[in-house]
Write an enzyme that holds these catalytic residues in place. Structure first.
Site, PDB file in Angstrom:
ATOM      1  NE  ARG A   1      -4.252  -1.471   0.001  1.00  0.00           N
ATOM      2  CZ  ARG A   1      -4.329  -2.532  -0.794  1.00  0.00           C
ATOM      3  NH1 ARG A   1      -3.330  -2.827  -1.623  1.00  0.00           N
ATOM      4  NH2 ARG A   1      -5.404  -3.290  -0.801  1.00  0.00           N
TER       5      ARG A   1
ATOM      6  CG  HIS B   1      -2.977  -1.221  -6.944  1.00  0.00           C
ATOM      7  ND1 HIS B   1      -3.277  -0.521  -5.806  1.00  0.00           N
ATOM      8  CD2 HIS B   1      -3.069  -2.536  -6.589  1.00  0.00           C
ATOM      9  CE1 HIS B   1      -3.548  -1.352  -4.832  1.00  0.00           C
ATOM     10  NE2 HIS B   1      -3.425  -2.589  -5.274  1.00  0.00           N
TER      11      HIS B   1
ATOM     12  CG  ASP C   1       1.588  -2.836  -8.388  1.00  0.00           C
ATOM     13  OD1 ASP C   1       1.465  -2.410  -9.564  1.00  0.00           O
ATOM     14  OD2 ASP C   1       0.757  -3.584  -7.850  1.00  0.00           O
TER      15      ASP C   1
ATOM     16  CD  GLU D   1      -2.941   2.926  -5.282  1.00  0.00           C
ATOM     17  OE1 GLU D   1      -1.744   2.615  -5.227  1.00  0.00           O
ATOM     18  OE2 GLU D   1      -3.866   2.097  -5.380  1.00  0.00           O
TER      19      GLU D   1
END
Ligand code: NAI
Length: 335
Positions: free
Chosen positions: A240, A301, A264, A269
């Site tokens: 996260r 992600h 990622d 985000e």
């Protein structure tokens, strides 16, 4: 789970074409009517849940206190997360207001672990740059120099389902694996050396985050902890975004303390990911600065995005919703 459930409309937020395709395979009996909504759930889009007693949400839907209160007022009784992490949901308020919350605790942990290793290999051997060079007829190797992964020390923070899968991959590459987890897994003690966080940060050539985001570990990777790391360390985050203080990360990259970053996930985000923004002017200056470094690789992600993982997510989510409707709760999936 085969129980038949009554017909039920489910407001399905942040829906993508692939969600429609995958979920349709698991809702063929028509007991669930999925109302696919492209919009992300937040304070402005809550009214789209009108008429649905169950809603289905993903990682960047925002279920803060206000949104949960609004959902309760609309008569929502069940929030089905189609993901593992639930840091975006005010669980306490859901429970106070009688809304049950389910998630998908485990689905192909290998998918995320493999993506973490993909980031490591790409950053190290610069295959993304080599691909472009060769396409343009440039066969020069200058600037593509990597290091041999064998015998390097990898620090794994969090050794749950994904961390464990990642440890196995790292072992396969002949790496020494250090691990930090407040609840060490005795089954892993033969293949990892459990240690404290400071020791892991100071000893590791590569650090990979595999813990959930909680109130206690927000900005776990901050300026102070970056200072403890080896010069030139590689940092990987597929967990996260808010586990890392992005401002401190940028400083660490500028000072060259940090040699490589593979992300990622990103702490802001929700304003960026899962949409085509190639014709927009991106307003997030921190993200823009981060993406200019030659040694930073960011994916949007997609760690979970394997066919196997999507199938498992859809199956468990549909089972959770049907289980809730039939009052047959699978304790492992309900929070
Ligand atoms: P898990 O619950 O199986 O394991 C998490 C482990 O982290 C546990 O062993 C726990 O004791 C440990 N932990 C908790 N707080 C910690 C801390 N402060 N420091 C070190 N360890 C800590 O969870 P799982 O399935 O392995 O997933 C981990 C995380 O990966 C999820 O919470 C989610 O945020 C992220 N994730 C990312 C995906 C992606 O597409 N990029 C997809 C799925 C999950």
């Amino acid at each position: 789970m085969n129980q038949t459930a009554p017909h039920c409309q489910v407001a399905f937020f942040s829906s993508k074409r692939y969600d429609k395709q995958v979920f349709s395979q698991f809702t063929e009996d028509a007991s669930l009517e999925l109302l696919h909504i492209e919009a992300r759930l937040d304070e402005n889009t809550v009214p789209l849940a009108t008429g649905s007693k169950t809603i289905c949400v993903f990682v960047n839907d925002e279920l803060n206190t206000q949104v949960v209160i609004q959902l309760a007022e609309l008569g929502v009784k069940h929030i089905a997360l189609r993901c593992a992490g639930y840091n975006n949901v005010d669980i306490a308020t859901c429970h106070q207001l009688g809304i049950s919350v389910s998630h998908v605790p485990v689905y192909s942990p290998h998918a995320i672990a493999e993506h973490a290793m993909a980031l490591i290999l790409t950053l190290n051997r610069r295959t993304h740059k080599a691909y472009n060079r060769v396409k343009e007829g440039n066969f020069d190797l200058q600037g593509l120099l990597g290091f041999t992964l064998h015998n390097k020390t990898i620090g794994v923070i969090g050794t749950g389902h994904i961390g464990r899968a990642f440890v196995n991959i790292a072992n396969g590459f002949g790496c020494r694996v250090l691990a930090y987890d407040p609840k060490p897994n005795p089954a892993l003690e033969a293949v990892v050396e459990y240690t404290d966080l400071a020791h892991l940060l100071g000893e590791s050539d590569i650090i990979s985050l595999h813990c959930p985001l909680t109130k206690d570990n927000h900005h776990l990777i901050n300026q102070q902890n970056i200072a403890l790391m080896k010069n030139g360390v590689m940092l990987i985050n597929t967990s996260r975004g808010a586990l890392i203080d992005t401002g401190a990360l940028v400083k660490g990259l500028k000072s060259q303390k940090i040699g490589y970053v593979g992300l990622d996930v990103y702490e802001m985000e929700s304003e960026l990911f899962f949409r085509d923004r190639s014709c927009e002017v991106i307003q997030d200056d921190l993200f823009q600065r981060l993406s200019t470094f030659h040694n930073v690789l960011i994916t949007g992600h997609q760690g979970f995005f394997s066919q196997e993982a999507l199938n498992e997510i859809a199956q468990t989510t549909v089972d959770n919703i049907k289980g809730f409707l039939a009052n047959q709760i699978n304790a492992e999936c309900f929070l």
